[in-house]
Write an enzyme that holds these catalytic residues in place. Sequence first.
Site, mmCIF file in Angstrom:
data_model
loop_
_atom_site.group_PDB
_atom_site.id
_atom_site.type_symbol
_atom_site.label_atom_id
_atom_site.label_comp_id
_atom_site.label_asym_id
_atom_site.label_seq_id
_atom_site.Cartn_x
_atom_site.Cartn_y
_atom_site.Cartn_z
ATOM 1 N N GLU A 158 0.836 -1.194 0.000
ATOM 2 C CA GLU A 158 0.000 0.000 0.000
ATOM 3 C C GLU A 158 0.873 1.247 0.000
ATOM 4 O O GLU A 158 0.393 2.350 0.123
ATOM 5 C CB GLU A 158 -0.978 -0.012 1.186
ATOM 6 N N CYS B 4 -3.269 -4.548 3.822
ATOM 7 C CA CYS B 4 -2.210 -5.395 4.372
ATOM 8 C C CYS B 4 -2.155 -6.791 3.758
ATOM 9 O O CYS B 4 -1.327 -7.603 4.158
ATOM 10 C CB CYS B 4 -2.349 -5.497 5.883
ATOM 11 N N HIS C 31 -1.983 -12.216 10.270
ATOM 12 C CA HIS C 31 -1.628 -10.812 10.108
ATOM 13 C C HIS C 31 -1.530 -10.197 11.500
ATOM 14 O O HIS C 31 -2.295 -10.545 12.391
ATOM 15 C CB HIS C 31 -2.676 -10.076 9.265
#
Lengths: 126, 349, 384
Positions: free
Chosen positions: B82, B114, B237
């Site tokens: 990103e 992400c 994550h």
Amino acid sequence: MDLAKHWRQRAARYRLEGQRNPTSGAVRFPPEPGETDWQPFALSGQGTVYSFTVVRQPPAGLAEEAPYILAMVKLAEGPMITAQLTDCDPEQITIDLPVEMVTRRLRDLGPDGLLVYGYKFRPQIS
Amino acid sequence: MMRPSKPVGIIGYGVYIPRYRIAAREISRIWADGQGGVPVDAKSVPGPDEDTITMSIEAGRSALARAGVSAAQLSAVWVGSESHPYSVKPSGTIVAEALGTTPWVSTADWEFACKAGSEALTAGMGMVGSGMAEYVLAIGADTAQGRPGDALEYTAAAGAAALLVGPAEQALASIEATCSYVQDTPDFFRRADRAYPVHGNRFTGEPAYFGQIRHAATQLMNELGTKPADYTYAVFHQPNTRFPQTVGKQLGFSPEQIAQGLLAPKIGNTYSAAALLGLCAIFDVAKPGDTIFVTSYGSGSGSDAYALRVTDAITERRKRAPLTAAYLAREKFVDYAVYAKWRGKLVME
Amino acid sequence: MQPVYIIGSGQTAVAEHWDRTAGSLAAEALQAALGPIAKHRIQALYVANALGSALHVQSQLGAAIASATGLHGAEAVAFDAAGASGGVVLRQAYLAVASGVYDLVAVVGVEKVTDVLDARLEDGLALASDADWEAVHGSTLTAQWAMLMRRYMHQYGYDAIDFAPFPVNAHANGAANPKALYRFPITAEKVRSAGAIADPLSLLDSATVADGAAVVLVASAGIAHELGSPLVRIAGSAVATDALALHGRPDPLWLGAAARSAAGALGSAGLSTGDVQVLELTDPHGIAATLALEACGFAERGVGVQLAREGAITLTGATPLATGGGCKARGDTVGANGVFQLVELTRQLRGEAGKAQVNGARVALAQCLGGIGATAATHVLVAE
């Protein structure tokens, strides 16, 4: 904007691509255009510090990076090059220290300009 | 559940974590008088000459070295991030050029907050699994930005992980299957041309992060007929220390299973790299036969889950490039002033 | 080949001339050089300038300086060889007069650096190195001299303080030069304790770039004898080049172009280093003077710095250096330095150097370097 000037050096700048003479085995960097008996050759990126300094009065465009370490690096294949040392402090550097090549941002030519990438060196990571 | 027609796996992997760190307490000193809890101990800070492209190049070089394949054998170099340095002009072409893969290669930049890196991984499985490609390099990398003083500033970090996808018979870890779960969710976003993202505070937990990860992970384990205890390791994550611990517990994984892949306490949230970096840290220590469960998460939002099985090749291949621990060990802490200078938070013109 | 003489010389003060243009500085220096000679007798004007174009001060300085000095219509052209420009231009004038084509050529060195701020000036100066393979990496000339200094210290076992006698000598001489930028003495202790500009280079072992213009008039024997003043003959002249990039040389501590041009100039004069009684070198830092002294043959390799430690470079030593203050105290005028050198040596050979006079000086050597010696120009002057 000096676009072509940086573009034509991309192989040498990004991945340290020099030239090798298949007959003599000699390696040179930077590559020199126009001679067909020399072939592209990727250097290992390993070298040692020939000498270094800390630049405290930077030229235009590098004010935010200063102070930075500039070095002459003797490459394992023989040629010597000029490059910055990164990810280290001056106290860590000595003449003959082994260093390895990394590709980093060399220049930011402004919000409407190019990001110029190229080789720097750092103390070997492991 | 998605499975390619030809079995695929990870042939090589590489990581990158910048040398610099800022302590979360140092950020809290500036904005909160040092009071209250902090979501991580420290986060990685990219040096002034680093960005998504430079970190991707180094991680990519290590992945190639571990795989033992030449750059010219790659059919695709894909970079998920990103924080691509250009809005228009691919990171992938620069990374591919630096790796020596050009000109006969597919490159593209992926964006899904992400989980941009795991998107590239899933697509790479498809390319290799369909027989279109022998090898695909999927990279997740970010130099994430948080608004000064915002909760995100404590965690928005930098790092990269590169996974080289190839035929399962050459793999250091085969990928058994994957699944993707997405649902339009405005938990976190950054409008075009804005420097900093906005986020929905507690809305980013339930129903975003926790809900999506639970759906993806549960679905994949159900379809594979496995349960958490069947896996040696799990990695999620990791936007902070607590979220992956919590979702792991909700799903039934033990703290021991997630410890090796949990890097967030030391380096913060490396965004597109986070889950993949955790996977690479597991590869650094895994034994042949170990099983790994990976679940990424990207705001917006969605989650990709993967089940992997480590092969005999791991032992020799991990030695061919620096381990994650080597990058973690070289930490150098900077203060908020240096951090502000390097991260472009000072008005210079 | 006709004999060639320097028959007049003039210079402005080296300073921050905020209110002056390059043309106005050149006009002042030319007027001082002309003395009794009528301006209209000048047949060509050769200008030494390194930074006019790079700093966007002025291009086509030949025409610009001809206009500014009242030489409308004369042949005029500017040459850029960075810090070697002055010597390179003198050689062009020497060739023009020696060939018999011209009898009187004005050599004008002029530099105007204070029209831009420091970062842009560093950028302009760095263009003397290899733009693609050095300057892009943030290399500057100061940084390159600093790297050579560190390597020299490592290779031969010296400390940074060993180089301090160079700036100390330059300042001692500069104190006697009314045109110098710095007219005060400094001590070795001050050099040692000043901050680093580019480690291990001390701020006080680094020349300051400033504005100035210098002129010498280069003439045939006919005009020279008309004047009857003490005659200064250009007895030797040579220009040589080396790899543009410092890292591209087999041994970076060896200034090959400096060596070849010095040997060429001394050889054509039929003289050797032992005959030279006073000299000017490109000496913005002690290391630069050290390497030039070694390249020219005034010292063996690795011992050039000892000439300073032993006092040989002072007015009463065997190789008096920087009698007008050198780059360090007179001030570094980049492309004009080579012409300032000639003005100083002409004063010496005419016995007009006052407190800085080297007794009985008859043979002088001037050498200027472009960048780290990618271009080197050396001239040997003899009093007749």
